[in-house]
Design a protein around this motif. Structure first.
Motif, PDB file in Angstrom:
ATOM      1  N   THR A  71      -6.851  -9.189  -8.565  1.00 55.06           N
ATOM      2  CA  THR A  71      -5.571  -8.806  -9.178  1.00 55.06           C
ATOM      3  C   THR A  71      -4.636  -8.201  -8.143  1.00 55.06           C
ATOM      4  N   VAL A  72      -5.205  -7.616  -7.075  1.00 55.23           N
ATOM      5  CA  VAL A  72      -4.363  -7.031  -6.016  1.00 55.23           C
ATOM      6  C   VAL A  72      -3.553  -8.130  -5.330  1.00 55.23           C
ATOM      7  N   THR A  73      -4.197  -9.242  -4.988  1.00 60.66           N
ATOM      8  CA  THR A  73      -3.475 -10.336  -4.331  1.00 60.66           C
ATOM      9  C   THR A  73      -2.585 -11.085  -5.308  1.00 60.66           C
ATOM     10  N   GLU A  74      -2.975 -11.139  -6.572  1.00 63.02           N
ATOM     11  CA  GLU A  74      -2.139 -11.827  -7.563  1.00 63.02           C
ATOM     12  C   GLU A  74      -0.794 -11.128  -7.731  1.00 63.02           C
ATOM     13  N   ARG A  75      -0.748  -9.830  -7.419  1.00 66.23           N
ATOM     14  CA  ARG A  75       0.505  -9.077  -7.488  1.00 66.23           C
ATOM     15  C   ARG A  75       1.203  -9.001  -6.133  1.00 66.23           C
ATOM     16  N   GLY A  76       0.699  -9.756  -5.161  1.00 71.26           N
ATOM     17  CA  GLY A  76       1.338  -9.786  -3.854  1.00 71.26           C
ATOM     18  C   GLY A  76       0.773  -8.803  -2.858  1.00 71.26           C
ATOM     19  N   GLY A  77      -0.301  -8.109  -3.212  1.00 69.56           N
ATOM     20  CA  GLY A  77      -0.903  -7.139  -2.309  1.00 69.56           C
ATOM     21  C   GLY A  77      -1.904  -7.771  -1.355  1.00 69.56           C
ATOM     22  N   THR A  78      -2.560  -6.907  -0.596  1.00 71.63           N
ATOM     23  CA  THR A  78      -3.510  -7.327   0.445  1.00 71.63           C
ATOM     24  C   THR A  78      -4.914  -6.884   0.081  1.00 71.63           C
ATOM     25  N   VAL A  79      -5.874  -7.777   0.223  1.00 69.24           N
ATOM     26  CA  VAL A  79      -7.297  -7.446   0.098  1.00 69.24           C
ATOM     27  C   VAL A  79      -7.965  -7.745   1.426  1.00 69.24           C
ATOM     28  N   ILE A  80      -8.615  -6.729   1.999  1.00 75.23           N
ATOM     29  CA  ILE A  80      -9.389  -6.875   3.234  1.00 75.23           C
ATOM     30  C   ILE A  80     -10.850  -6.969   2.837  1.00 75.23           C
ATOM     31  N   VAL A  81     -11.494  -8.070   3.183  1.00 75.90           N
ATOM     32  CA  VAL A  81     -12.896  -8.292   2.822  1.00 75.90           C
ATOM     33  C   VAL A  81     -13.723  -8.256   4.097  1.00 75.90           C
TER      34      VAL A  81
END
Length: 220
Positions: A71-81
């Motif tokens: 959901t973070v990326t779906e809102r335009g945010g960044t996910v670091i895995v």
């Protein structure tokens, strides 16, 4: 009125090295909010600009939490895995993730680990050093077409699945930063040159681009 600073979340599993990283004053500069994976609930990540997914999380729990994480990326945010994590079942855009032999001791013997930087003009390199990506890794990635490859290995020989760190802005409305290196484990364990630099650099890069104030001059 000054803009609201970017919001950082760190998803962890309660392991000692994850808690040590969360307790680091240099990480505190970014004012992170800790999220304990077994207790993650719907909506917990809704207001984040950047989410750091710690390395070495429980595979089944991580896969189950993937819809909330994304959901973070779906809102335009960044996910670091980070690695070492099970990501093939749920990470958008990833074409393959295969294991690789890990060399823990090259830095003691003087051997060449085979890690090479790519995309030298990429903004990430304003925050990451060559040393920060030149240590060891736990897998080889085949990212999607259009992703920016930042580090790969030449040690494994030719083939499509050599990548160790990439940025993906094509698979989601936001951004995925994916690596098979495990900097939280080694930073929290105080073991492995370069790991601390990678952790700090990833946070500095993604949080600064997300609109966070830059870390104070002289910060680690």
């Amino acid at each position: 009125m000054s803009p609201e600073p970017a919001r950082l979340g760190i998803l962890h599993g309660g392991s000692f090295f994850q808690l040590a990283a969360l307790d680091d004053p240099a990480v505190h500069l970014w004012r992170p909010r800790a999220h304990y994976l077994p207790e993650l609930a719907a909506g917990d990540l809704a207001d984040l600009d950047v989410l750091l997914v710690c390395d070495r999380l429980h595979g089944a729990r991580l896969t189950a939490a993937a819809p909330e994480i994304l959901t973070v990326t779906e809102r335009g945010g960044t996910v670091i895995v980070l690695g070492e994590n099970e990501i093939a079942p749920w990470l958008p855009g990833l074409r393959s993730h295969r294991p690789a032999e890990t060399d823990f001791w090259w830095w003691r013997t003087g051997a060449d680990p085979g890690v090479r930087r790519r995309s030298p003009d990429h903004p990430a390199w304003r925050h990451l050093s060559e040393r920060s990506v030149r240590w060891h890794y736990h897998g080889l990635l085949h990212p999607p077409e259009g992703a920016s490859v930042l580090a790969l290995t030449e040690k494994e020989g030719p083939g499509p699945a050599e990548v160790l760190l990439y940025e993906d802005r094509v698979s989601t409305p936001g951004r995925l930063v994916v690596t098979t290196m495990d900097p939280v484990y080694h930073h929290g364990s105080a073991f492995m040159p370069g790991a601390t630099q990678l952790l700090y650099g990833l946070l500095g890069w993604t949080m600064t681009e997300a609109g966070a104030p830059k870390a104070p001059v002289g910060a680690p």
